[in-house]
Structures are given as C-alpha cells and as structure tokens.
Scaffold this motif. Structure first.
Motif, PDB file in Angstrom:
ATOM      1  N   VAL A   8      13.342  45.178  36.793  1.00 45.13           N
ATOM      2  CA  VAL A   8      11.821  44.917  36.878  1.00 45.13           C
ATOM      3  C   VAL A   8      11.737  44.888  35.099  1.00 45.13           C
ATOM      4  N   ILE A  21      11.473  50.873  43.915  1.00 43.47           N
ATOM      5  CA  ILE A  21      10.254  49.422  44.225  1.00 43.47           C
ATOM      6  C   ILE A  21       9.528  50.184  45.471  1.00 43.47           C
ATOM      7  N   PRO A  57       4.113  42.936  36.230  1.00 46.61           N
ATOM      8  CA  PRO A  57       5.503  43.349  36.451  1.00 46.61           C
ATOM      9  C   PRO A  57       6.311  41.611  37.255  1.00 46.61           C
ATOM     10  N   LEU A  59       9.486  41.260  39.525  1.00 48.53           N
ATOM     11  CA  LEU A  59      10.996  41.483  40.370  1.00 48.53           C
ATOM     12  C   LEU A  59      12.103  40.349  40.112  1.00 48.53           C
ATOM     13  N   THR A 117       6.066  45.887  45.835  1.00 53.12           N
ATOM     14  CA  THR A 117       5.355  46.955  45.269  1.00 53.12           C
ATOM     15  C   THR A 117       5.734  48.331  44.135  1.00 53.12           C
ATOM     16  N   LEU A 118       6.100  48.330  42.758  1.00 53.08           N
ATOM     17  CA  LEU A 118       5.890  49.256  41.989  1.00 53.08           C
ATOM     18  C   LEU A 118       5.616  51.279  43.134  1.00 53.08           C
ATOM     19  N   LEU A 124       4.410  43.357  42.744  1.00 42.36           N
ATOM     20  CA  LEU A 124       5.398  42.618  41.771  1.00 42.36           C
ATOM     21  C   LEU A 124       4.915  40.928  42.044  1.00 42.36           C
ATOM     22  N   GLY A 131      13.094  37.362  43.493  1.00 44.39           N
ATOM     23  CA  GLY A 131      12.960  39.008  43.105  1.00 44.39           C
ATOM     24  C   GLY A 131      14.377  39.950  43.745  1.00 44.39           C
TER      25      GLY A 131
END
Length: 360
Positions: A8, A21, A57, A59, A117-118, A124, A131
């Motif tokens: 990321v 993630i 952020p 990915l 998502t984180l 993300l 990603g």
C-alpha cells in the motif's frame, strides 16, 4: 471477508508498506482472484508519487495473473479455478463507443463495486481498478480474461498492461505490416513491447532509439534490426539515414515528452504514422507548425492500452508465447517477494530492470 498481505502507498512520495488489508467476499458481478504474479510497472510508481491522482491510500499493482478463487451472483464468464490475466479496461458493451463497434475506446469500463480496505476500515484505491500487489484481490468479473493454457504466471501477467500497450501500439494502433519500417523511441517495457509487436507483424526494418546502451541491447532481443543511441546521434537524421532518407512508415513514441514526440513527427515518412503510447504529464505542451502537420499528411494517433480487446488479444498473445513465437519471458528481469516492491522501484528508476515481477 479475507485478511491478506498487500503493498500500500499511504501518501505521496512515501515508501510503500506491506500491511494487512481486508478483501470482501465477491458481490454481484465480482470475482476474488488468488494472485500468482504481478509485474512492477511505472504506473505504480506514478501512483505512489501522486502523479495519477491524490486518492491515497493506494493498493498498488495491476499486471496480474492468477486463479479465480470465488465469484459473486450473476457471474458466468469465469468460475473458480480458471487461470486469468486481469485487465483494466473491461468493456461495458453499451456506451456510445461500444455501440459504434469500437469497444477498445469504451467510456464506461467495469470495476468492482465494493472497496477493499485497510484493517481499520479505510477504503483503498486499487491501481487501475485492480490492486494486484496482494495475495488476493477483488475485481469485476469482466476484468478477468481467461487465457487457456497458463504458462508461467510471471510471464502471462505482463500482458495486463505494459507489454500489451507496446505490442498493441505497433499492431493495433500503428497497423504495422509486412515490409514496413518502424522506429520505436524509448526502449523500456512498453517500447520493447512495440519492438516485439513490429517483429511479429513482419516489419522489414525495426529501429530502436534510446540513450541507454543496455536498453538498446534489450531491444535487439525482441527483434530490433538497428539501434540509435540518442545521446550520440540526432534521432531524426539517424532514422532517415536508416530508411533511405525517407523516414519510417511508423514511428512509436514510448517516452511521451514533447521532445520525443517532435522527433517522432519529423522522423516518419510522408503520409507515415506517429503513435504516442508514452504517457505525458498534465503540464506538457506541444508546439508544431500547423503547415507541417498539413503538408506531411499521414496520421497522428494516441494508443490507449494498445487499443486492445483483452478477450481477443490476451489469449492470442499467450498462445503465441507458448508456441515460442513471442518472447514474453525475456521481459522478466527478476522475480521478487512482496516486500521487494520498494527496491524494485529504485531499480526501475535506475534502468537496471526491464520488469521485476512479484510472485506468490
């Protein structure tokens, strides 16, 4: 939902992080893919540097080969276990470009609806809607292109972006044919893809142009018949000298700056074709005499993703590779682990690699 490790980019210019993630279970029209390989592309570095947008952020990763792990409701084009290469222009079939029979210019390409998502729930932004620097990724099912026999994932995945862009610039956009003369300015991954594409079509003379002798050597491995070191010779004059004083039938700018575009413009034959496949940044401007544009004729084209249709081109090129007719394996300089992406960016910046590929 599944927890996986992924690369990321948390903020502009910051070193990337390997972190956990969350990948949702696939919803309607979506697929989860077990990533087997993902190439490290310059576009990922542009994302990290904030050169695409500021939706951090990110990915990162998008040159992906892998196997479908699960599909959501209404998915019929792939099923679990299928070997696929992911594409970032999954055509919709219904926009004005698709209705006019030009799906390679689709204006409404598909991506997954759910965010990855984180661990704390922060959504993300997946690079190019994919990603791929992750053990699993969630995409729209039409981003999954089955390619039949798999070959090496580290090789097949490169069709997902840079190599396809280069091959397509020569074959689809430039419409290079047997006996043509072709010049390629910039011999990184995209440029060497253009060299390979020109060789595949039977071009008679393929001129590779770069300032790095190592990159010129690489271009010869993909079919370049002549090279020009642009740090030692005038690019336009050198290409003209190698084409009987006329200029090349097709000139492909794989750099994408005003200087190289102008060189491409004047290095082509009368009524020849210029193809811009290198991506300029938003600040760049071009100044050409309009009379020269008129007087020289021909075509000035830009090439998006090599004007490819993934469902047509990915299987065909994979088969050519497996038959030994397209040397895709030569693009892979090294295979690395997930935590090697930041170092791979540095090698890319120095010109030490053609492609680093993360393998799982």
């Amino acid at each position: 939902m599944t927890e996986v490790r992924a690369v990321v980019a948390m903020g502009e210019g910051k070193p990337v992080e390997v972190t956990t993630i969350h990948v949702p279970d696939p919803g309607p029209g979506e697929a989860v893919v077990d990533v087997q390989a993902c190439g490290v592309c310059h576009t990922d570095l542009h994302y990290r540097e904030g050169g695409i947008n500021d939706e951090f952020p990110f990915l990162l990763g998008h040159e992906v080969a892998g196997r479908v792990a699960a599909v959501g409701e209404g998915v019929h084009n792939v099923e679990p276990g299928d070997f696929v290469v992911l594409n970032w222009r999954a055509v919709c079939g219904s926009c004005r470009a698709c209705r006019r029979g030009r799906p390679q210019y689709c204006f409404d390409t598909h991506n997954a609806d759910q965010p990855m998502t984180l661990a704390d729930g922060t959504p993300l932004s997946p690079a190019l809607g994919i990603g791929g620097f992750a053990e699993k990724t969630l995409v729209h099912s039409t981003q999954c292109t089955k390619v039949g026999r798999s070959g090496r994932p580290a090789v097949a995945g490169l069709l997902g972006c840079g190599v396809m862009a280069g091959i397509g610039a020569a074959v689809n956009t430039g419409q290079t044919g047997p006996g043509d003369s072709v010049a390629v300015i910039g011999c990184g991954g995209v440029g060497d893809g253009a060299v390979a594409g020109a060789a595949m079509t039977g071009a008679r003379r393929i001129i590779a142009v770069d300032t790095d002798p190592k990159k010129l050597d690489w271009a010869c491995q993909f079919g370049a018949t002549h090279t020009v070191n642009a740090s030692e010779a005038d690019t336009v004059e050198a290409i003209r000298e190698l084409t009987g004083g006329n200029g090349a039938d097709v000139v492909i700018d794989a750099v994408g700056v005003p200087k190289t575009y102008e060189q491409a413009f004047y290095a082509r034959d009368l009524a020849g074709t210029v193809v811009l496949v290198g991506v300029p940044d938003p600040t760049m401007r071009l100044d050409l005499p309009l009379l020269d544009v008129f007087a020289r004729g021909g075509a000035l084209k830009s090439s998006w993703y090599g004007d490819c249709l993934p469902e047509r081109d990915f299987p065909m090129l994979t088969e050519l590779y497996l038959q030994g007719r397209l040397p895709l394996e030569k693009f892979v300089t090294e295979e690395i682990a997930l935590d090697g992406v930041e170092a791979a960016f540095e090698k890319m910046h120095r010109g030490d690699v053609l492609r680093s590929v993360v393998t799982f």
